[in-house]
Motif scaffolding. Sequence first.
Motif, PDB file in Angstrom:
ATOM      1  N   THR A 124       0.824  -1.209   0.000  1.00 40.97           N
ATOM      2  CA  THR A 124       0.000   0.000   0.000  1.00 40.97           C
ATOM      3  C   THR A 124       0.859   1.260   0.000  1.00 40.97           C
ATOM      4  O   THR A 124       0.355   2.356   0.212  1.00 40.97           O
ATOM      5  CB  THR A 124      -0.916   0.016   1.237  1.00 40.97           C
ATOM      6  OG1 THR A 124      -0.104  -0.039   2.427  1.00 40.97           O
ATOM      7  CG2 THR A 124      -1.863  -1.186   1.220  1.00 40.97           C
ATOM      8  N   ILE A 137      -0.319   4.039  -2.281  1.00 41.74           N
ATOM      9  CA  ILE A 137      -1.689   4.530  -2.120  1.00 41.74           C
ATOM     10  C   ILE A 137      -1.620   5.899  -1.442  1.00 41.74           C
ATOM     11  O   ILE A 137      -1.094   6.033  -0.339  1.00 41.74           O
ATOM     12  CB  ILE A 137      -2.530   3.572  -1.268  1.00 41.74           C
ATOM     13  CG1 ILE A 137      -2.563   2.175  -1.895  1.00 41.74           C
ATOM     14  CG2 ILE A 137      -3.950   4.132  -1.102  1.00 41.74           C
ATOM     15  CD1 ILE A 137      -3.212   2.126  -3.234  1.00 41.74           C
ATOM     16  N   ILE A 171      -8.165  10.379  -1.932  1.00 37.07           N
ATOM     17  CA  ILE A 171      -8.755   9.477  -2.921  1.00 37.07           C
ATOM     18  C   ILE A 171     -10.148   9.948  -3.330  1.00 37.07           C
ATOM     19  O   ILE A 171     -10.955  10.350  -2.492  1.00 37.07           O
ATOM     20  CB  ILE A 171      -8.840   8.035  -2.379  1.00 37.07           C
ATOM     21  CG1 ILE A 171      -7.438   7.435  -2.217  1.00 37.07           C
ATOM     22  CG2 ILE A 171      -9.676   7.148  -3.296  1.00 37.07           C
ATOM     23  CD1 ILE A 171      -7.419   6.013  -1.710  1.00 37.07           C
ATOM     24  N   ASN A 172     -10.390   9.886  -4.630  1.00 37.16           N
ATOM     25  CA  ASN A 172     -11.740   9.991  -5.167  1.00 37.16           C
ATOM     26  C   ASN A 172     -11.993   8.700  -5.914  1.00 37.16           C
ATOM     27  O   ASN A 172     -11.406   8.465  -6.982  1.00 37.16           O
ATOM     28  CB  ASN A 172     -11.853  11.200  -6.109  1.00 37.16           C
ATOM     29  CG  ASN A 172     -13.225  11.317  -6.761  1.00 37.16           C
ATOM     30  OD1 ASN A 172     -13.989  10.357  -6.802  1.00 37.16           O
ATOM     31  ND2 ASN A 172     -13.544  12.495  -7.285  1.00 37.16           N
ATOM     32  N   ASP A 173     -12.819   7.834  -5.345  1.00 39.87           N
ATOM     33  CA  ASP A 173     -13.041   6.517  -5.947  1.00 39.87           C
ATOM     34  C   ASP A 173     -14.317   6.470  -6.782  1.00 39.87           C
ATOM     35  O   ASP A 173     -14.829   5.393  -7.094  1.00 39.87           O
ATOM     36  CB  ASP A 173     -13.061   5.425  -4.880  1.00 39.87           C
ATOM     37  CG  ASP A 173     -14.142   5.632  -3.823  1.00 39.87           C
ATOM     38  OD1 ASP A 173     -14.924   6.604  -3.964  1.00 39.87           O
ATOM     39  OD2 ASP A 173     -14.201   4.839  -2.867  1.00 39.87           O
ATOM     40  N   GLN A 222     -10.351  13.089  -1.403  1.00 41.65           N
ATOM     41  CA  GLN A 222     -10.451  13.394   0.028  1.00 41.65           C
ATOM     42  C   GLN A 222      -9.715  12.362   0.864  1.00 41.65           C
ATOM     43  O   GLN A 222      -9.410  11.271   0.396  1.00 41.65           O
ATOM     44  CB  GLN A 222     -11.923  13.481   0.443  1.00 41.65           C
ATOM     45  CG  GLN A 222     -12.696  14.555  -0.312  1.00 41.65           C
ATOM     46  CD  GLN A 222     -14.160  14.611   0.118  1.00 41.65           C
ATOM     47  OE1 GLN A 222     -14.669  13.705   0.761  1.00 41.65           O
ATOM     48  NE2 GLN A 222     -14.840  15.695  -0.247  1.00 41.65           N
ATOM     49  N   LYS A 223      -9.447  12.733   2.095  1.00 44.35           N
ATOM     50  CA  LYS A 223      -8.726  11.829   2.992  1.00 44.35           C
ATOM     51  C   LYS A 223      -9.526  10.580   3.256  1.00 44.35           C
ATOM     52  O   LYS A 223     -10.748  10.608   3.433  1.00 44.35           O
ATOM     53  CB  LYS A 223      -8.416  12.531   4.313  1.00 44.35           C
ATOM     54  CG  LYS A 223      -7.335  13.582   4.228  1.00 44.35           C
ATOM     55  CD  LYS A 223      -6.961  14.126   5.597  1.00 44.35           C
ATOM     56  CE  LYS A 223      -5.834  15.138   5.509  1.00 44.35           C
ATOM     57  NZ  LYS A 223      -5.464  15.679   6.839  1.00 44.35           N
ATOM     58  N   ARG A 224      -8.800   9.456   3.283  1.00 40.50           N
ATOM     59  CA  ARG A 224      -9.454   8.184   3.598  1.00 40.50           C
ATOM     60  C   ARG A 224      -9.820   8.136   5.056  1.00 40.50           C
ATOM     61  O   ARG A 224      -9.107   8.636   5.928  1.00 40.50           O
ATOM     62  CB  ARG A 224      -8.500   7.023   3.264  1.00 40.50           C
ATOM     63  CG  ARG A 224      -8.241   6.845   1.788  1.00 40.50           C
ATOM     64  CD  ARG A 224      -7.208   5.757   1.564  1.00 40.50           C
ATOM     65  NE  ARG A 224      -5.897   6.161   2.008  1.00 40.50           N
ATOM     66  CZ  ARG A 224      -4.880   5.346   2.168  1.00 40.50           C
ATOM     67  NH1 ARG A 224      -5.018   4.048   1.945  1.00 40.50           N
ATOM     68  NH2 ARG A 224      -3.705   5.805   2.564  1.00 40.50           N
ATOM     69  N   LEU A 225     -10.966   7.518   5.338  1.00 36.09           N
ATOM     70  CA  LEU A 225     -11.416   7.384   6.733  1.00 36.09           C
ATOM     71  C   LEU A 225     -10.675   6.257   7.411  1.00 36.09           C
ATOM     72  O   LEU A 225     -10.314   5.265   6.797  1.00 36.09           O
ATOM     73  CB  LEU A 225     -12.922   7.137   6.749  1.00 36.09           C
ATOM     74  CG  LEU A 225     -13.789   8.254   6.163  1.00 36.09           C
ATOM     75  CD1 LEU A 225     -15.251   7.860   6.187  1.00 36.09           C
ATOM     76  CD2 LEU A 225     -13.574   9.549   6.924  1.00 36.09           C
TER      77      LEU A 225
END
Length: 371
Positions: free
Chosen positions: A45, A48, A52-54, A368-371
Motif C-alpha cells: 500500500t 496509495i 482518494i476519489n473513488d 479526500q482523505k481516507r477514513l
Amino acid sequence: MPVFFFSLRFLFFSAIIPFLASIVLYQLDTFDPAPFPPNALVYSTASIPPLINDQLLTGAEFIGVGLLNSPEDIAYHRDSGLIYTGCVDGWVKRVKVTESVNDSVVEDWVNTGGRPLGLAFGLHGEVIVADAYKGLLNISDDGKKTELLTDEAEGLKFKLTDAVVVRDNGVLYFTDASFKFNLHHFAFDLWEGKPYGRLMSFDPRTRTTRVLLRDRYFANGVSMSPDQTHLVFCETPLRRCSKYYINEERVEVFIQDLPGYPDNIRYDGDRHYWIAMPSGVTTWWKLSFRYPFIRKLQGIAAKYGFNTMILEDAGVLQVDLDGKPIALYHDPKHSHVTSGVKIGKYLYCGSLMDSHIVRLDLLKYPAQKRL
C-alpha cells in the motif's frame, strides 16, 4: 445397461476428449511466457496516496461524444488553448474546449494512416506523433506536411511506438513499447513477460536515433522533468516508473508498487506528474502475472478469439516531483484510462475504449482523505 453405456460414451466425447485435446494443444503451442521479476509480484500500500476519489465518473463530463474514437493520449497547447488527441481511426484531432462541454468543437486535423498514440509539441509549432504503426512523425505547417522522422534503431524496426516528449534543445525522447509485438497484439507482450521495450532519443539536427535503454518491460509513457535533467518513464507490467538521467545515462526508481498498471505520464507545469492506469490491480491480474502457465492459457485463448484481458478500476494517480503519491482518482466501473492531464481546475482523461474525453472538475469533486 445400454443407458449406462451411452452415458459413459457421452462423458468420453463431451468431456474427456476435449480435455485431452486441450492438453495436447497446450503442449504443442510455441507461446512460452517467462516468469516476471520478483519485484513485479510485490503488492503493498506504499503508493496509495492519502487523498482518494473513488468515483471518478460521478460528476464527470464527456467531451466530443461520438466524435473521438478511442482518444488515447491528450496534449494541451497552452498558446492556442487547443487539445490534441490521437484516435484509433488514424486521426489526430483538435478539440476546442469551453466551460460548457456542449459547446466544445472537435476538428479532424491530420490522419496519419496509422494509430497515433503519444503526442508532444516541437520547438517550432510542429506536432510530434508517436504512431504505433508508422514510427515517430513530425506534423508541421499547420497539418499540411507530415514527415517520418524515424522508425528503427540499431537495425530493429519499431513495432509499437508509444510515447514522446521534447527537450528544450529540440531532442525527442520516446518509447517503443515492444519490438516484437505490434499494438494489435500488445497483450501478448504482457503475457509473454519478456522485456522487449526500449527508451530512445532522436536528434533532429543530426537525424540520429539512439537507444538509451533496452530490455524494458513494455516501455510506455514518458515525461520530461521540469529542470530538463531527466525523464520519467513507465513500465506497465512492473507497475513502476523510473528516472533516466540524461547526462549521466543512469536509471533509478521513481515510484513502484503502483495501485494499477501505468500507461502515459504527464507533467502539469505545477510540480506534479499524473500517471494514468488503464486497470487497477485485481486478483486475476495477480494470478496471471505470478503464474506463466495462466498467461500461456490466455495467449492460446486469444488466438482463438477469446479475450481474457479484463481491465477495471482505472484511474489517474497524482504524484509530486519525488514520486510521492498525493491523490488518486479512479472508479471501479471505469477501464482503459490511458492518459490524465490537468488543465486549470480540470482533469482530462483519454482512453483506449471511450468515444469521448472524460473531464472532472477537481475543485467540485476533489480527492479526500481516507477514513
